[in-house]
Design an enzyme around this catalytic site. Structure first.
Site, PDB file in Angstrom:
ATOM      1  N   ASP A  26     -28.483 -29.800 -17.078  1.00  0.00           N
ATOM      2  CA  ASP A  26     -29.293 -28.721 -16.506  1.00  0.00           C
ATOM      3  C   ASP A  26     -30.358 -28.294 -17.512  1.00  0.00           C
ATOM      4  O   ASP A  26     -30.205 -27.286 -18.218  1.00  0.00           O
ATOM      5  CB  ASP A  26     -28.390 -27.552 -16.103  1.00  0.00           C
ATOM      6  CG  ASP A  26     -27.491 -27.927 -14.937  1.00  0.00           C
ATOM      7  OD1 ASP A  26     -27.938 -28.715 -14.065  1.00  0.00           O
ATOM      8  OD2 ASP A  26     -26.346 -27.466 -14.888  1.00  0.00           O
ATOM      9  N   LEU A  75     -28.628 -33.545  -5.338  1.00  0.00           N
ATOM     10  CA  LEU A  75     -29.787 -32.956  -4.646  1.00  0.00           C
ATOM     11  C   LEU A  75     -29.387 -32.310  -3.311  1.00  0.00           C
ATOM     12  O   LEU A  75     -30.239 -31.763  -2.617  1.00  0.00           O
ATOM     13  CB  LEU A  75     -30.882 -34.018  -4.441  1.00  0.00           C
ATOM     14  CG  LEU A  75     -31.415 -34.666  -5.734  1.00  0.00           C
ATOM     15  CD1 LEU A  75     -32.502 -35.696  -5.424  1.00  0.00           C
ATOM     16  CD2 LEU A  75     -31.949 -33.637  -6.715  1.00  0.00           C
ATOM     17  N   LYS A  76     -28.133 -32.397  -2.947  1.00  0.00           N
ATOM     18  CA  LYS A  76     -27.564 -31.653  -1.795  1.00  0.00           C
ATOM     19  C   LYS A  76     -28.454 -31.698  -0.552  1.00  0.00           C
ATOM     20  O   LYS A  76     -28.956 -30.680  -0.080  1.00  0.00           O
ATOM     21  CB  LYS A  76     -27.305 -30.191  -2.177  1.00  0.00           C
ATOM     22  CG  LYS A  76     -26.353 -29.993  -3.340  1.00  0.00           C
ATOM     23  CD  LYS A  76     -26.023 -28.524  -3.548  1.00  0.00           C
ATOM     24  CE  LYS A  76     -25.085 -28.286  -4.701  1.00  0.00           C
ATOM     25  NZ  LYS A  76     -25.675 -28.541  -6.027  1.00  0.00           N
ATOM     26  N   PHE A  77     -28.602 -32.899   0.020  1.00  0.00           N
ATOM     27  CA  PHE A  77     -29.464 -33.041   1.205  1.00  0.00           C
ATOM     28  C   PHE A  77     -28.866 -32.303   2.411  1.00  0.00           C
ATOM     29  O   PHE A  77     -27.655 -32.363   2.659  1.00  0.00           O
ATOM     30  CB  PHE A  77     -29.635 -34.519   1.580  1.00  0.00           C
ATOM     31  CG  PHE A  77     -30.227 -35.360   0.485  1.00  0.00           C
ATOM     32  CD1 PHE A  77     -31.300 -34.901  -0.272  1.00  0.00           C
ATOM     33  CD2 PHE A  77     -29.721 -36.622   0.217  1.00  0.00           C
ATOM     34  CE1 PHE A  77     -31.859 -35.690  -1.279  1.00  0.00           C
ATOM     35  CE2 PHE A  77     -30.267 -37.424  -0.789  1.00  0.00           C
ATOM     36  CZ  PHE A  77     -31.335 -36.953  -1.537  1.00  0.00           C
ATOM     37  N   ASP A  79     -30.530 -31.857   6.337  1.00  0.00           N
ATOM     38  CA  ASP A  79     -31.690 -31.980   7.222  1.00  0.00           C
ATOM     39  C   ASP A  79     -31.208 -32.704   8.477  1.00  0.00           C
ATOM     40  O   ASP A  79     -30.003 -32.923   8.640  1.00  0.00           O
ATOM     41  CB  ASP A  79     -32.809 -32.749   6.489  1.00  0.00           C
ATOM     42  CG  ASP A  79     -34.205 -32.366   6.973  1.00  0.00           C
ATOM     43  OD1 ASP A  79     -34.402 -32.327   8.210  1.00  0.00           O
ATOM     44  OD2 ASP A  79     -35.082 -32.124   6.140  1.00  0.00           O
ATOM     45  N   ILE A  80     -32.113 -33.126   9.342  1.00  0.00           N
ATOM     46  CA  ILE A  80     -31.676 -33.863  10.527  1.00  0.00           C
ATOM     47  C   ILE A  80     -31.128 -35.228  10.081  1.00  0.00           C
ATOM     48  O   ILE A  80     -31.481 -35.722   8.993  1.00  0.00           O
ATOM     49  CB  ILE A  80     -32.830 -34.031  11.553  1.00  0.00           C
ATOM     50  CG1 ILE A  80     -34.012 -34.771  10.932  1.00  0.00           C
ATOM     51  CG2 ILE A  80     -33.253 -32.681  12.110  1.00  0.00           C
ATOM     52  CD1 ILE A  80     -35.076 -35.176  11.945  1.00  0.00           C
ATOM     53  N   THR A  83     -33.541 -37.969   8.608  1.00  0.00           N
ATOM     54  CA  THR A  83     -34.165 -37.627   7.320  1.00  0.00           C
ATOM     55  C   THR A  83     -33.156 -37.754   6.176  1.00  0.00           C
ATOM     56  O   THR A  83     -33.462 -38.293   5.108  1.00  0.00           O
ATOM     57  CB  THR A  83     -34.738 -36.194   7.389  1.00  0.00           C
ATOM     58  OG1 THR A  83     -35.642 -36.142   8.493  1.00  0.00           O
ATOM     59  CG2 THR A  83     -35.468 -35.816   6.120  1.00  0.00           C
ATOM     60  N   GLN A 208     -19.909 -18.413 -14.130  1.00  0.00           N
ATOM     61  CA  GLN A 208     -18.824 -18.987 -13.331  1.00  0.00           C
ATOM     62  C   GLN A 208     -17.695 -17.966 -13.206  1.00  0.00           C
ATOM     63  O   GLN A 208     -17.418 -17.194 -14.113  1.00  0.00           O
ATOM     64  CB  GLN A 208     -18.287 -20.274 -13.975  1.00  0.00           C
ATOM     65  CG  GLN A 208     -19.289 -21.416 -14.032  1.00  0.00           C
ATOM     66  CD  GLN A 208     -19.474 -22.115 -12.695  1.00  0.00           C
ATOM     67  OE1 GLN A 208     -19.001 -21.656 -11.662  1.00  0.00           O
ATOM     68  NE2 GLN A 208     -20.193 -23.233 -12.701  1.00  0.00           N
TER      69      GLN A 208
HETATM   70  O1  C5P Z   1     -22.839 -24.935 -16.971  1.00  0.00           O
HETATM   71  P1  C5P Z   1     -21.780 -25.140 -15.944  1.00  0.00           P
HETATM   72  O2  C5P Z   1     -20.563 -25.872 -16.456  1.00  0.00           O
HETATM   73  O3  C5P Z   1     -21.412 -23.856 -15.229  1.00  0.00           O
HETATM   74  O4  C5P Z   1     -22.488 -26.120 -14.894  1.00  0.00           O
HETATM   75  C1  C5P Z   1     -21.856 -26.493 -13.694  1.00  0.00           C
HETATM   76  C2  C5P Z   1     -22.756 -27.409 -12.937  1.00  0.00           C
HETATM   77  O5  C5P Z   1     -22.167 -27.648 -11.660  1.00  0.00           O
HETATM   78  C3  C5P Z   1     -24.154 -26.856 -12.650  1.00  0.00           C
HETATM   79  O6  C5P Z   1     -25.050 -27.967 -12.628  1.00  0.00           O
HETATM   80  C4  C5P Z   1     -24.024 -26.249 -11.275  1.00  0.00           C
HETATM   81  O7  C5P Z   1     -25.241 -26.253 -10.562  1.00  0.00           O
HETATM   82  C5  C5P Z   1     -23.034 -27.207 -10.634  1.00  0.00           C
HETATM   83  N1  C5P Z   1     -22.290 -26.640  -9.520  1.00  0.00           N
HETATM   84  C6  C5P Z   1     -21.514 -25.506  -9.610  1.00  0.00           C
HETATM   85  N2  C5P Z   1     -20.849 -25.041  -8.509  1.00  0.00           N
HETATM   86  C7  C5P Z   1     -20.962 -25.689  -7.351  1.00  0.00           C
HETATM   87  C8  C5P Z   1     -21.736 -26.849  -7.248  1.00  0.00           C
HETATM   88  C9  C5P Z   1     -22.402 -27.303  -8.366  1.00  0.00           C
HETATM   89  O8  C5P Z   1     -21.385 -24.912 -10.680  1.00  0.00           O
HETATM   90  N3  C5P Z   1     -20.287 -25.256  -6.311  1.00  0.00           N
END
Ligand code: C5P
Length: 258
Positions: A26, A75-77, A79-80, A83, A208
């Protein structure tokens, strides 16, 4: 204790232990992301999310592949069906090893994407990425689910959507630590569970909540753990990653430790 809490929750058997840790890159630019990937020679799997993908583009995938790393293109698509299917094919062409779509896009969207990806892989002689579903975003609280017309129980929604993903032919789901056990028991051992929200004991939680340690998540039945800041912001990222990998290995049943 109920049966569901006493049954063993084994993770998927065929994943080498070192591949079970997916490090979330990230970062806002390619330079920082590549510096970290290069500083972690023992790490196998990296996650490229929206921020890095939009900053660095698809070069990010090819650069990681050139380092012989695996890539989860997050990238969590949503859409229809057509696509999403075409987007999944492009992700396959880039060489991603794992990609994701939203289960709330429905069975037709997921099934068409899974079929389209398989056909594309066969036609182009490419190995398709593991296609997994996001069930309910872990950022959604009960009131958020009610607001969009969903039942408020996040575990019930997550299991229902995981089973829909499974019947659509998807390989697995992203799940929060608190949903691992219920999904594993409903979906069986050959369904992938990819789990963010993991923190080594004593680590900073940042934003978190309801976290598990790596050992707890693997023991609950997670296959892959997605970890970002405890590694990327550590004073010694290599030592932080090695510590988490050791914890993953120790939590696996003996035959799966490799
Ligand atoms: O830094 P950290 O360990 O919290 O990063 C967790 C990664 O997992 C991040 O890229 C975050 O976008 C991703 N993520 C998440 N929870 C979700 C889906 C993805 O923390 N439900």
């Amino acid at each position: 204790m109920s049966d569901s809490l006493t049954q063993p929750c084994l993770p998927h058997p065929v994943i080498p232990p070192a591949e079970r840790l997916i490090i979330a890159l990230d970062f806002p630019d390619e330079r920082q992301a590549m510096a970290l990937a290069e500083a972690l020679p023992a790490a196998v799997y990296f996650k490229v999310g929206l921020e890095l993908y939009l900053a660095a583009g698809d070069r990010m995938v090819s650069k990681l592949k050139a380092l012989v790393k695996k890539v989860f293109l997050d990238l969590k698509f949503h859409d229809i069906p057509n696509t999403v299917t075409q987007a999944c094919r492009q992700a396959c062409r880039l060489g991603a090893d794992m990609i994701n779509i939203h289960a709330l896009g429905g069975l037709r969207m997921m099934a068409q994407a899974a079929d389209g990806l398989r056909q594309y892989g066969e036609a182009e002689n490419l190995r398709p990425p593991a296609l997994i579903a996001v069930t309910i975003l872990t950022s959604m609280a009960e009131e958020d689910m009610i607001e969009v017309g969903l039942p408020p129980a996040s575990e019930v929604n997550a299991v229902r959507l995981a089973m829909l993903a499974r019947s659509s032919g998807l390989a697995g789901v992203v799940a929060s630590p608190r949903e691992i056990r219920a999904i594993r028991q409903a979906a069986g051992e050959d369904f992938l569970i990819v789990c963010p929200g993991v923190r080594p004991a004593g680590a900073d939680l940042a934003d978190q909540r309801r976290v598990m340690t790596p050992g707890e998540a693997i023991a609950a039945g997670a296959d892959y753990l997605v970890v970002g800041r405890p590694i990327t912001r550590a004073a010694d990222p290599q030592a932080a990653a090695a510590g988490i990998l050791a914890e993953i290995r120790a939590a696996l049943p003996g035959v799966l430790r490799g």
